[in-house]
Design a protein around this motif. Sequence first.
Motif, PDB file in Angstrom:
ATOM      1  N   PRO A 196       0.999  -1.274   0.073  1.00  0.00           N
ATOM      2  CA  PRO A 196      -0.040   0.192   0.061  1.00  0.00           C
ATOM      3  C   PRO A 196       0.873   1.201  -0.057  1.00  0.00           C
ATOM      4  O   PRO A 196       2.065   1.492   0.749  1.00  0.00           O
ATOM      5  CB  PRO A 196      -0.694   0.068   1.303  1.00  0.00           C
ATOM      6  N   LYS A 197       0.505   2.126  -0.779  1.00  0.00           N
ATOM      7  CA  LYS A 197       1.228   3.443  -0.970  1.00  0.00           C
ATOM      8  C   LYS A 197       0.497   4.472  -0.699  1.00  0.00           C
ATOM      9  O   LYS A 197      -0.723   4.647  -1.345  1.00  0.00           O
ATOM     10  CB  LYS A 197       1.808   3.490  -2.733  1.00  0.00           C
ATOM     11  N   ILE A 198       0.792   5.865   0.075  1.00  0.00           N
ATOM     12  CA  ILE A 198       0.119   6.708   0.294  1.00  0.00           C
ATOM     13  C   ILE A 198       0.945   8.073  -0.734  1.00  0.00           C
ATOM     14  O   ILE A 198       2.135   8.346  -0.353  1.00  0.00           O
ATOM     15  CB  ILE A 198       0.186   7.134   1.812  1.00  0.00           C
ATOM     16  N   ASP A 234       1.864  11.319  -2.249  1.00  0.00           N
ATOM     17  CA  ASP A 234       1.813  12.772  -1.758  1.00  0.00           C
ATOM     18  C   ASP A 234       2.820  13.650  -2.527  1.00  0.00           C
ATOM     19  O   ASP A 234       3.701  13.087  -3.180  1.00  0.00           O
ATOM     20  CB  ASP A 234       2.465  12.814  -0.288  1.00  0.00           C
ATOM     21  N   ASN A 257       6.177   9.991  -2.017  1.00  0.00           N
ATOM     22  CA  ASN A 257       5.202   8.590  -1.524  1.00  0.00           C
ATOM     23  C   ASN A 257       5.690   7.985  -0.364  1.00  0.00           C
ATOM     24  O   ASN A 257       6.852   8.095   0.081  1.00  0.00           O
ATOM     25  CB  ASN A 257       5.181   7.642  -2.858  1.00  0.00           C
ATOM     26  N   ASN A 291       7.260  -0.221  -4.109  1.00  0.00           N
ATOM     27  CA  ASN A 291       5.868  -0.655  -3.560  1.00  0.00           C
ATOM     28  C   ASN A 291       5.313  -2.073  -4.084  1.00  0.00           C
ATOM     29  O   ASN A 291       4.081  -2.262  -4.130  1.00  0.00           O
ATOM     30  CB  ASN A 291       4.796   0.646  -3.895  1.00  0.00           C
TER      31      ASN A 291
END
Length: 133
Positions: A11-13, A15, A19, A85
Amino acid sequence: MLNNIQLIEIPKIADPRGNLAVIEKDILPYAVKRVYYLYDVPSDAYRGGHAHKDQQEFLIALSGSFEVVLDDGSSKERVMLNKPNKGLLIGTGIWRELENFSSGAVCLVLASDVYMESDYIREYAEFLLTKGT
């Protein structure tokens, strides 16, 4: 794809500032008991060259790229890891060799157990005997 291996999306957030990838909860089927990483591996060298009896490992290319050659005793497969990721879960009884490291490649390994020499199968002929081939 061979049995007992799996490519897993981490899972990647996203931004604009950069990231963030997160490994927690049920991403892996085991609790992580050892973390280590490979770096400064010459492009013509290889790492691995063994199988585990009980330990599972999750490999991630944190930087750069490398190939993982997987062998279950009857078939082989190559997996290129080149995204931080995405990781490769390698179950028990799989022979692995890591090769073709790019400049600056870093391979992070999250292992299911602490180091125990008795868990390693380091001779390919012995590995094939465990598979009945």
